[in-house]
Design a protein around this motif. Structure first.
Motif, PDB file in Angstrom:
ATOM      1  N   GLU A 185      -3.237   5.135   0.511  1.00 40.25           N
ATOM      2  CA  GLU A 185      -3.883   5.689   1.431  1.00 40.25           C
ATOM      3  C   GLU A 185      -3.956   7.328   0.800  1.00 40.25           C
ATOM      4  O   GLU A 185      -2.806   7.845   0.818  1.00 40.25           O
ATOM      5  N   VAL A 186      -4.870   7.979   0.686  1.00 39.94           N
ATOM      6  CA  VAL A 186      -4.973   9.342  -0.014  1.00 39.94           C
ATOM      7  C   VAL A 186      -5.502  10.294   1.086  1.00 39.94           C
ATOM      8  O   VAL A 186      -5.214  11.603   0.686  1.00 39.94           O
ATOM      9  N   ARG A 211       1.046  -1.097  -0.042  1.00 40.38           N
ATOM     10  CA  ARG A 211       0.085  -0.100   0.169  1.00 40.38           C
ATOM     11  C   ARG A 211       0.744   1.299  -0.047  1.00 40.38           C
ATOM     12  O   ARG A 211       1.797   1.536   0.946  1.00 40.38           O
ATOM     13  N   GLU A 212       0.504   2.154  -0.846  1.00 37.64           N
ATOM     14  CA  GLU A 212       1.549   3.274  -0.935  1.00 37.64           C
ATOM     15  C   GLU A 212       0.607   4.383   0.048  1.00 37.64           C
ATOM     16  O   GLU A 212      -0.578   4.585  -0.142  1.00 37.64           O
ATOM     17  N   VAL A 213       1.248   4.691   0.937  1.00 35.89           N
ATOM     18  CA  VAL A 213       0.976   5.666   2.013  1.00 35.89           C
ATOM     19  C   VAL A 213       1.393   7.165   2.018  1.00 35.89           C
ATOM     20  O   VAL A 213       1.009   8.162   2.673  1.00 35.89           O
ATOM     21  N   GLY A 214       2.084   7.474   0.864  1.00 35.81           N
ATOM     22  CA  GLY A 214       2.666   9.000   0.841  1.00 35.81           C
ATOM     23  C   GLY A 214       1.740   9.949   0.687  1.00 35.81           C
ATOM     24  O   GLY A 214       2.034  11.009   1.330  1.00 35.81           O
ATOM     25  N   PRO A 215       0.703   9.812  -0.104  1.00 40.49           N
ATOM     26  CA  PRO A 215      -0.095  10.696  -0.139  1.00 40.49           C
ATOM     27  C   PRO A 215      -0.881  11.295   1.132  1.00 40.49           C
ATOM     28  O   PRO A 215      -1.497  12.246   1.206  1.00 40.49           O
ATOM     29  N   ARG A 216      -0.995  10.407   2.186  1.00 37.75           N
ATOM     30  CA  ARG A 216      -1.365  10.791   3.407  1.00 37.75           C
ATOM     31  C   ARG A 216      -0.307  11.067   4.565  1.00 37.75           C
ATOM     32  O   ARG A 216       0.102  11.888   4.873  1.00 37.75           O
ATOM     33  N   ASP A 217       0.416   9.620   4.784  1.00 37.45           N
ATOM     34  CA  ASP A 217       1.449   9.791   5.807  1.00 37.45           C
ATOM     35  C   ASP A 217       2.635  10.537   5.133  1.00 37.45           C
ATOM     36  O   ASP A 217       3.295  10.943   6.501  1.00 37.45           O
ATOM     37  N   GLY A 218       3.023  10.575   4.047  1.00 34.51           N
ATOM     38  CA  GLY A 218       4.077  11.507   3.470  1.00 34.51           C
ATOM     39  C   GLY A 218       3.724  12.824   3.663  1.00 34.51           C
ATOM     40  O   GLY A 218       4.392  13.797   4.432  1.00 34.51           O
ATOM     41  N   PHE A 219       2.743  13.206   2.941  1.00 37.01           N
ATOM     42  CA  PHE A 219       2.285  14.623   2.597  1.00 37.01           C
ATOM     43  C   PHE A 219       2.163  15.377   4.196  1.00 37.01           C
ATOM     44  O   PHE A 219       2.448  16.675   4.208  1.00 37.01           O
ATOM     45  N   GLN A 220       1.435  14.430   5.050  1.00 36.62           N
ATOM     46  CA  GLN A 220       1.184  15.378   6.358  1.00 36.62           C
ATOM     47  C   GLN A 220       2.232  15.876   7.039  1.00 36.62           C
ATOM     48  O   GLN A 220       1.989  16.962   7.590  1.00 36.62           O
ATOM     49  N   GLY A 259       9.361   8.274  -2.455  1.00 36.50           N
ATOM     50  CA  GLY A 259      10.379   9.216  -2.117  1.00 36.50           C
ATOM     51  C   GLY A 259      11.011   9.026  -0.910  1.00 36.50           C
ATOM     52  O   GLY A 259      11.747   9.947  -0.167  1.00 36.50           O
ATOM     53  N   GLU A 260      10.460   8.198   0.090  1.00 39.96           N
ATOM     54  CA  GLU A 260      10.634   7.922   1.568  1.00 39.96           C
ATOM     55  C   GLU A 260      10.280   9.177   2.408  1.00 39.96           C
ATOM     56  O   GLU A 260      10.674   9.597   3.312  1.00 39.96           O
ATOM     57  N   LEU A 261       9.117   9.826   1.662  1.00 44.22           N
ATOM     58  CA  LEU A 261       8.457  10.622   2.504  1.00 44.22           C
ATOM     59  C   LEU A 261       7.844  10.217   3.829  1.00 44.22           C
ATOM     60  O   LEU A 261       7.582   9.264   3.912  1.00 44.22           O
ATOM     61  N   GLY A 262       7.746  11.226   4.567  1.00 42.11           N
ATOM     62  CA  GLY A 262       6.788  10.710   5.953  1.00 42.11           C
ATOM     63  C   GLY A 262       7.443  10.805   7.159  1.00 42.11           C
ATOM     64  O   GLY A 262       8.866  11.569   7.220  1.00 42.11           O
ATOM     65  N   GLY A 263       7.100  10.410   8.466  1.00 39.82           N
ATOM     66  CA  GLY A 263       7.901  10.530   9.509  1.00 39.82           C
ATOM     67  C   GLY A 263       6.763  10.571  10.614  1.00 39.82           C
ATOM     68  O   GLY A 263       5.709   9.905  10.347  1.00 39.82           O
ATOM     69  N   GLY A 315      -2.426  -3.508  10.760  1.00 31.69           N
ATOM     70  CA  GLY A 315      -0.985  -2.864  10.402  1.00 31.69           C
ATOM     71  C   GLY A 315      -0.290  -2.567  11.522  1.00 31.69           C
ATOM     72  O   GLY A 315      -0.795  -2.042  12.750  1.00 31.69           O
ATOM     73  N   PHE A 316       1.033  -3.272  11.608  1.00 34.71           N
ATOM     74  CA  PHE A 316       1.748  -2.830  12.766  1.00 34.71           C
ATOM     75  C   PHE A 316       2.829  -1.739  12.557  1.00 34.71           C
ATOM     76  O   PHE A 316       3.913  -1.863  11.419  1.00 34.71           O
ATOM     77  N   GLY A 317       2.665  -0.548  13.125  1.00 34.31           N
ATOM     78  CA  GLY A 317       3.449   0.687  12.531  1.00 34.31           C
ATOM     79  C   GLY A 317       4.780   0.803  13.563  1.00 34.31           C
ATOM     80  O   GLY A 317       4.822   1.036  14.788  1.00 34.31           O
ATOM     81  N   ASP A 318       5.722   1.000  12.788  1.00 35.80           N
ATOM     82  CA  ASP A 318       7.304   1.422  13.503  1.00 35.80           C
ATOM     83  C   ASP A 318       7.343   2.918  13.459  1.00 35.80           C
ATOM     84  O   ASP A 318       8.268   3.304  12.925  1.00 35.80           O
ATOM     85  N   THR A 319       6.504   3.324  14.246  1.00 33.93           N
ATOM     86  CA  THR A 319       6.296   5.009  14.111  1.00 33.93           C
ATOM     87  C   THR A 319       7.386   5.653  14.206  1.00 33.93           C
ATOM     88  O   THR A 319       7.463   6.679  13.468  1.00 33.93           O
ATOM     89  N   THR A 320       8.425   5.489  15.021  1.00 32.77           N
ATOM     90  CA  THR A 320       9.499   6.252  15.190  1.00 32.77           C
ATOM     91  C   THR A 320      10.830   5.385  14.865  1.00 32.77           C
ATOM     92  O   THR A 320      12.010   5.735  15.220  1.00 32.77           O
ATOM     93  N   GLY A 321      10.653   4.350  14.055  1.00 31.60           N
ATOM     94  CA  GLY A 321      11.602   3.517  13.514  1.00 31.60           C
ATOM     95  C   GLY A 321      12.513   2.818  14.623  1.00 31.60           C
ATOM     96  O   GLY A 321      13.734   2.921  14.660  1.00 31.60           O
ATOM     97  N   MET A 322      11.914   2.309  15.541  1.00 32.51           N
ATOM     98  CA  MET A 322      12.607   1.303  16.552  1.00 32.51           C
ATOM     99  C   MET A 322      12.974  -0.130  16.456  1.00 32.51           C
ATOM    100  O   MET A 322      13.336  -0.680  17.336  1.00 32.51           O
TER     101      MET A 322
END
Lengths: 307, 307
Positions: free
Chosen positions: B46-47, B10-19, B237-241, B177-184
């Motif tokens: 995810e838009v 699933r491409e999440v850039g348009p939501r998780d990235g752009f925000q 693009g590795e957008l997000g955070g 979905g299991f999210g590694d929100t802050t990359g740990m």
């Protein structure tokens, strides 16, 4: 194979990284950066290359660098030599380093483009060099470039790569590094490759040298580790690449590799904050944003209070 | 578990990235980028997010974006809702999307800082939302943030995370979905985690959402794949955070993930050159160098003639 609990990491940035920098790095800066790496706990650093200065002018100050750096006594310094002429020059300052790297490309086309000789010609010279290096009481590490694929020839036969490795071992190399010169390995192949290499080369140190060309360098390192590989090369700040072909991007970043291993509970003996410090210093010397991730995020321990 | 031969991304850039972008992205650009993603073959994007526009102004044009994009009929569009109020607003345009994501943080502290409620309060609302989403004939995907660690609390108990997952599944979520929100996360833990999650959640789609905070995101994805995970989220693009804490860097890059999977022989159904094209277009819209690697190197097929 059980996951190794401790790995060796050789820092190759001062040679493999710097040689790809378009702007000349002043000797003072090189010395300062290598000293910072020594303080970070590396016991293996590749610091110089005895190549023709007109071919790689960036490394023309190799002897001066070897002369001036101050690293802990247990740090083994490595120099790279492309041929017997290079080895002659290196041996003039024989007491300044501990390990000598010799190399060949597994792919005929890449070898020709890189050193303008056939693989057979290169290996004949390598046999002679390995014996001389061992006779001098130095460690001989052989590197096989394009081990996982060649940009010109595509897939490189695993058997061919391991035949070259065996020949190096017979000539006296105690370590064989498999180089993913242009970043063509993937983790499934890394897993298969290192299982086969470790099986075929008992008593030889098997070293993985991955690039992060399409972002999967650490996945390859993880797969190699799980296959039993316990020796790695990487470059601080993700510096490096390969001159042939143009556009090949950098090595895996030491600080990202170390962070991954430490987070998994695998020991490296390195002080991660100091590795990151050295990479940030390199960033400031080179005057551009480097592409490692830990250089931005810091170690996981800093996550609670990002700097 | 045998490696899955085919995965969903699933491409999440348009939501998780752009925000996470500091500068407002014009609606026209968002629409053009999402259309480019549709052409690249994504069946899941995810838009939009139905959050308060004063909290995340970047996504205030969500309904207009949903109205104007043109993607293939088989593309499932996802929207994120933070609470029942958000779901009310989403359902006003119920025919414009197919999947609704609801979420909670496994860590109490992160949940509090992110949505200003306790985990219990959030889950009570989530139970109600999941049932409403299912009753509307929409797919409910639940996301558990900080599944692999919390920047404030450190390690997060695996049992606690899977208890939350089971509760979501009982309420009607068909995907967790299991999210590694802050990359740990690290690959050793990813391997253990996904083996346990797949075992505990039969019949539920288990999705991995990794960040590349310290460069090991693809290593985590590879480890999850080897444990049997066949569903991933990533951002072109590795957008997000993550806004909490500040300094957390981006998601794993879709183009790097796709490249790794394709090189391993794992199918994604995606057209990698077109994914890279979309990421390069995002780079041009945002006016800065993005941090994915394939965006520079291109697919492995281009390695012989770098562009």
């Amino acid at each position: 194979m059980a996951r190794p609990q401790r790995v060796q990491i050789r820092e190759v940035g001062p040679r493999d990284g710097f040689q790809n920098e378009p702007e000349h790095i002043p000797t003072d800066d090189k010395v300062r950066l290598i000293n910072a790496l020594g303080r970070a706990g590396f016991t293996r650093i590749e610091v110089a290359s005895f190549v023709r200065p007109d071919v790689i002018p960036q490394l023309a100050d190799g002897v001066e660098v070897l002369d001036r750096i101050e690293v802990p006594d247990d740090t083994k310094l490595m120099v790279l030599v492309p041929n017997s002429k290079g080895l002659d020059n290196a041996l003039k300052v024989r007491d300044k380093f501990h390990e000598v790297a010799i190399f060949v490309s597994a792919s005929e086309t890449h070898n020709k483009k890189n050193v303008n000789r056939t693989v057979d010609e290169t290996m004949a010279d390598n046999d002679v060099m390995a014996k001389r290096i061992v006779a001098e009481g130095l460690d001989c590490a052989a590197v096989i470039a394009t081990s996982f694929g060649c940009p010109f020839e595509g897939k490189v036969d695993l058997g061919r790569v391991l035949d070259l490795a065996e020949r190096f071992a017979e000539a006296g190399a105690t370590e064989i590094g498999f180089g993913d010169t242009t970043g063509m390995c993937n983790p499934a192949y890394a897993s298969e490759f290192f299982a086969a290499a470790l099986d075929r080369l008992p008593g030889v140190e098997v070293t993985a040298h991955f690039h992060n060309t399409r972002g999967q360098g650490l996945a390859n390192a993880y797969a190699a580790l799980e296959a039993g590989c316990a020796s790695f090369e990487s470059s601080f700040g993700e510096l490096g690449g390969c001159p042939v072909p143009a556009g090949s991007t950098g090595n895996i970043a030491t600080e990202d590799l170390v962070s991954m291993f430490h987070e998994m509970g695998v020991e490296t003996g390195l002080d991660l904050p100091r590795v990151i410090e050295a990479a940030r210093e390199a960033q400031s010397v080179l005057g551009r944003k480097l592409t490692s991730h830990s250089i931005v995020a810091g170690p996981i321990e800093w996550a609670a209070s990002p700097r």
